[in-house]
Design an enzyme around this catalytic site. Sequence first.
Site, PDB file in Angstrom:
ATOM      1  N   SER A  20       0.853  -1.188   0.000  1.00 32.09           N
ATOM      2  CA  SER A  20       0.000   0.000   0.000  1.00 32.09           C
ATOM      3  C   SER A  20       0.894   1.245   0.000  1.00 32.09           C
ATOM      4  O   SER A  20       2.122   1.134   0.054  1.00 32.09           O
ATOM      5  CB  SER A  20      -0.926  -0.008   1.216  1.00 32.09           C
ATOM      6  OG  SER A  20      -0.165  -0.057   2.385  1.00 32.09           O
ATOM      7  N   SER A  21       0.294   2.410  -0.038  1.00 32.08           N
ATOM      8  CA  SER A  21       1.013   3.690  -0.028  1.00 32.08           C
ATOM      9  C   SER A  21       1.928   3.877  -1.237  1.00 32.08           C
ATOM     10  O   SER A  21       2.993   4.475  -1.117  1.00 32.08           O
ATOM     11  CB  SER A  21       1.863   3.871   1.247  1.00 32.08           C
ATOM     12  OG  SER A  21       1.077   3.705   2.373  1.00 32.08           O
ATOM     13  N   LEU A  22       1.541   3.359  -2.376  1.00 33.16           N
ATOM     14  CA  LEU A  22       2.367   3.547  -3.581  1.00 33.16           C
ATOM     15  C   LEU A  22       2.049   4.869  -4.270  1.00 33.16           C
ATOM     16  O   LEU A  22       2.713   5.245  -5.238  1.00 33.16           O
ATOM     17  CB  LEU A  22       2.116   2.416  -4.579  1.00 33.16           C
ATOM     18  CG  LEU A  22       2.856   1.108  -4.347  1.00 33.16           C
ATOM     19  CD1 LEU A  22       2.561   0.143  -5.480  1.00 33.16           C
ATOM     20  CD2 LEU A  22       4.357   1.345  -4.244  1.00 33.16           C
ATOM     21  N   ASP A 154      -5.954  -8.405  -1.259  1.00 34.58           N
ATOM     22  CA  ASP A 154      -6.671  -8.184   0.002  1.00 34.58           C
ATOM     23  C   ASP A 154      -8.036  -8.856  -0.071  1.00 34.58           C
ATOM     24  O   ASP A 154      -8.696  -8.801  -1.117  1.00 34.58           O
ATOM     25  CB  ASP A 154      -6.965  -6.680   0.225  1.00 34.58           C
ATOM     26  CG  ASP A 154      -5.718  -5.866   0.464  1.00 34.58           C
ATOM     27  OD1 ASP A 154      -4.648  -6.464   0.671  1.00 34.58           O
ATOM     28  OD2 ASP A 154      -5.820  -4.619   0.443  1.00 34.58           O
ATOM     29  N   THR A 195      11.656  -7.686 -10.358  1.00 38.48           N
ATOM     30  CA  THR A 195      10.342  -7.624 -11.012  1.00 38.48           C
ATOM     31  C   THR A 195       9.376  -8.688 -10.479  1.00 38.48           C
ATOM     32  O   THR A 195       8.200  -8.677 -10.819  1.00 38.48           O
ATOM     33  CB  THR A 195      10.473  -7.821 -12.539  1.00 38.48           C
ATOM     34  OG1 THR A 195      10.971  -9.140 -12.784  1.00 38.48           O
ATOM     35  CG2 THR A 195      11.415  -6.803 -13.158  1.00 38.48           C
ATOM     36  N   LYS A 196       9.879  -9.602  -9.654  1.00 37.12           N
ATOM     37  CA  LYS A 196       9.035 -10.712  -9.199  1.00 37.12           C
ATOM     38  C   LYS A 196       7.772 -10.252  -8.448  1.00 37.12           C
ATOM     39  O   LYS A 196       6.682 -10.764  -8.725  1.00 37.12           O
ATOM     40  CB  LYS A 196       9.874 -11.678  -8.326  1.00 37.12           C
ATOM     41  CG  LYS A 196       9.196 -13.005  -8.035  1.00 37.12           C
ATOM     42  CD  LYS A 196       9.129 -13.921  -9.240  1.00 37.12           C
ATOM     43  CE  LYS A 196      10.449 -14.625  -9.442  1.00 37.12           C
ATOM     44  NZ  LYS A 196      10.462 -15.398 -10.710  1.00 37.12           N
ATOM     45  N   CYS A 388     -10.614  26.764  11.767  1.00 33.93           N
ATOM     46  CA  CYS A 388     -11.608  25.970  12.502  1.00 33.93           C
ATOM     47  C   CYS A 388     -11.255  25.923  13.991  1.00 33.93           C
ATOM     48  O   CYS A 388     -11.384  26.930  14.671  1.00 33.93           O
ATOM     49  CB  CYS A 388     -11.760  24.590  11.875  1.00 33.93           C
ATOM     50  SG  CYS A 388     -13.395  23.901  12.167  1.00 33.93           S
ATOM     51  N   MET A 391      -9.280  28.817  14.894  1.00 36.41           N
ATOM     52  CA  MET A 391     -10.004  30.063  15.153  1.00 36.41           C
ATOM     53  C   MET A 391     -10.609  30.028  16.553  1.00 36.41           C
ATOM     54  O   MET A 391     -10.560  31.006  17.299  1.00 36.41           O
ATOM     55  CB  MET A 391     -11.119  30.267  14.142  1.00 36.41           C
ATOM     56  CG  MET A 391     -12.051  31.377  14.591  1.00 36.41           C
ATOM     57  SD  MET A 391     -13.592  31.462  13.676  1.00 36.41           S
ATOM     58  CE  MET A 391     -14.698  32.156  14.871  1.00 36.41           C
ATOM     59  N   GLN A 392     -11.167  28.883  16.915  1.00 38.10           N
ATOM     60  CA  GLN A 392     -11.806  28.784  18.230  1.00 38.10           C
ATOM     61  C   GLN A 392     -10.771  29.034  19.332  1.00 38.10           C
ATOM     62  O   GLN A 392     -11.040  29.727  20.318  1.00 38.10           O
ATOM     63  CB  GLN A 392     -12.467  27.411  18.370  1.00 38.10           C
ATOM     64  CG  GLN A 392     -13.568  27.206  17.322  1.00 38.10           C
ATOM     65  CD  GLN A 392     -14.217  25.818  17.366  1.00 38.10           C
ATOM     66  OE1 GLN A 392     -13.788  24.936  18.096  1.00 38.10           O
ATOM     67  NE2 GLN A 392     -15.262  25.637  16.566  1.00 38.10           N
ATOM     68  N   HIS A 514     -12.769  25.819   6.359  1.00 37.67           N
ATOM     69  CA  HIS A 514     -11.518  25.149   5.964  1.00 37.67           C
ATOM     70  C   HIS A 514     -11.090  25.600   4.564  1.00 37.67           C
ATOM     71  O   HIS A 514     -11.373  24.915   3.580  1.00 37.67           O
ATOM     72  CB  HIS A 514     -11.712  23.626   5.966  1.00 37.67           C
ATOM     73  CG  HIS A 514     -11.805  23.041   7.336  1.00 37.67           C
ATOM     74  ND1 HIS A 514     -10.703  22.627   8.041  1.00 37.67           N
ATOM     75  CD2 HIS A 514     -12.872  22.845   8.140  1.00 37.67           C
ATOM     76  CE1 HIS A 514     -11.077  22.178   9.222  1.00 37.67           C
ATOM     77  NE2 HIS A 514     -12.392  22.297   9.308  1.00 37.67           N
ATOM     78  N   GLU A 516      -8.343  25.405   3.173  1.00 34.04           N
ATOM     79  CA  GLU A 516      -7.328  24.536   2.564  1.00 34.04           C
ATOM     80  C   GLU A 516      -7.907  23.574   1.524  1.00 34.04           C
ATOM     81  O   GLU A 516      -7.181  23.104   0.646  1.00 34.04           O
ATOM     82  CB  GLU A 516      -6.561  23.749   3.637  1.00 34.04           C
ATOM     83  CG  GLU A 516      -7.325  22.649   4.370  1.00 34.04           C
ATOM     84  CD  GLU A 516      -8.117  23.123   5.582  1.00 34.04           C
ATOM     85  OE1 GLU A 516      -8.463  24.325   5.646  1.00 34.04           O
ATOM     86  OE2 GLU A 516      -8.417  22.289   6.457  1.00 34.04           O
TER      87      GLU A 516
HETATM   88  N1  GLN Z   1     -13.797  20.584  17.359  1.00 32.13           N
HETATM   89  C1  GLN Z   1     -14.264  21.815  16.806  1.00 32.13           C
HETATM   90  C2  GLN Z   1     -15.741  21.760  16.462  1.00 32.13           C
HETATM   91  O1  GLN Z   1     -16.294  20.739  16.297  1.00 32.13           O
HETATM   92  C3  GLN Z   1     -13.445  22.208  15.587  1.00 32.13           C
HETATM   93  C4  GLN Z   1     -13.597  21.264  14.446  1.00 32.13           C
HETATM   94  C5  GLN Z   1     -12.523  21.429  13.398  1.00 32.13           C
HETATM   95  O2  GLN Z   1     -11.497  22.040  13.615  1.00 32.13           O
HETATM   96  N2  GLN Z   1     -12.723  20.828  12.240  1.00 32.13           N
HETATM   97  O3  GLN Z   1     -16.371  22.755  16.300  1.00 32.13           O
END
Ligand code: GLN
Length: 540
Positions: A20-22, A154, A195-196, A388, A391-392, A514, A516
């Site tokens: 795995s992880s290829l 698997d 190659t096996k 997320c 921020m909290q 999020h 990202e």
């Molecule tokens: N645990 C926090 C919440 O549920 C933040 C969740 C997160 O960072 N994805 O609100």
Amino acid sequence: MGKNTTAMTKHIFVTGGVVSSLGKGLTSASIGMLLEHRGLSVRMQKLDPYINVDPGTMSPYQHGEVYVLDDGSETDLDLGHYERFTNSPLTRDSNYTTGQIYQSVINKERRGEFLGKTVQVIPHITNEIKSVIAKLAEPGVNVVITEIGGTAGDIESQPFLEAIRQFALDVGKENCLYIHLTLVPYLKAASELKTKPTQHSVGQLRGIGIQPDVLICRTERSLSQDDRQKIALFCNVPLRAVIEEKDKDFSIYEVPFSLVENGLDQLIVDQLKLHADPLDIDDWHELMRRLRNPEHEISIAVVGKYAEHRDAYKSIYEAIDHAGIANRTQIRIQPIQSEQIEQEGAQRLLAGYDGILVPGGFGERGIEGKVQAIEYARVRGIPFLGICLGMQCAVIEFARNVVGLAGAHSSEFDKNTPHPVICLLDEQKSVVDKGGTMRLGAQTAKLTAGTHAHECYGRDTITERHRHRYEFNNVYRQQFEANGLVIAGTNIDGSLVEVVELADHPWFVAVQFHPEFKSKPTLAQPLFAGFVEAAVVRHM
Ligand code: GLN
């Protein structure tokens, strides 16, 4: 491009062998990217053999990051690669697990849809699998790429492999292409590539009736002509279909280039008889040029609970890299365990970084370390991006250390806090199930003019993905604003705080969503780009 719109959809199945992880996800994403750059319309899909209904309830140690889509589905992190490499729209149909397949078949059985028949793996489970593959073959889609999780051999993968074998019988072999990703290890003692393992792995597939059409060979060293001939002969594929995918130390964004060098895009086009444009990957050449010729160099600390586990914050690290590409900056990303800050102090671990990022997360472990890291960034004017939970924690830090609310906390971590500055969303109060029940997926927010967030996005409203249960407690809003916290974004009716900033800081932005998940190497996410730009300015 229009020339393909009426043609029948073709299917590519990507399986993995030996270990795995290829990098099956990256390879599938690269294939999707290349076909799109030949003018084809592509859909991407991953089928995961585990029994969890989705990875949303799995530990990041087990599974890495949970990748959230616009429609709120919580999916495998390989879908992050798909979105970063391609423009294929992803939805809940882009990721199925054994758990979902069985759940759906069992629900049908309970509704009596099988008319008294014995419900079995073949044909009922395999039919269900085939139907989720066929779902993506909508009119106008030229190619569906379906990646099968796990490794050939698997037990869990068997029904999926059986289903993709049958699929070619249903739609015609000429419309299907089986690509097998395998490992060709280098044995130091013998000074040669072996190659096996590949022969055995292909043997497994042939044993269940799948003859791979293309072998992509992951390897540390280049394959010799002899190696290629041997693999072709023993695995029963044309020489041209033995594709080398050498390890890439520099960047994952090099993978498509090595596949092109080996002729993979043309091979796929020929074998599936696709009407494709010539390959045009100028945008990716530009990306590589920028990666190879940075003008600045900075370092960024990512302070999280799972710092030692790279996959836990996959999209965060990628988004930072993309922002580096956009700012022509090479970025050294240093993951830092938040618990370690509790033991050794922020000064010792965070001194010298040009930016600090605190990502999302769950659970109390390491929270105080994150709060200390944020205090350090706030007091010293270090560019800060909180996401997320990040921020909290920024709100908790501000409450305790600026507003003077001793013991302020999130009710997620301290039910009896005198100041629950982060509290449960109203809609969450009656929820008992853990799976798929958070505030999930794309939500629209409006941004306040004159803030960093507004400047980065250059627009008044944005849509970003969410995954949380807790939120900023509006009871404290006025008190916070009076002390210099800027509410830089809320949901459309203003009832949920989405972005906070600090009035008195060079660049301090924290968001409930999020960002990202929507960053691409060719199009950096605006907040990440702004954060890195601020870090570059600080470095100079
Ligand atoms: N645990 C926090 C919440 O549920 C933040 C969740 C997160 O960072 N994805 O609100």
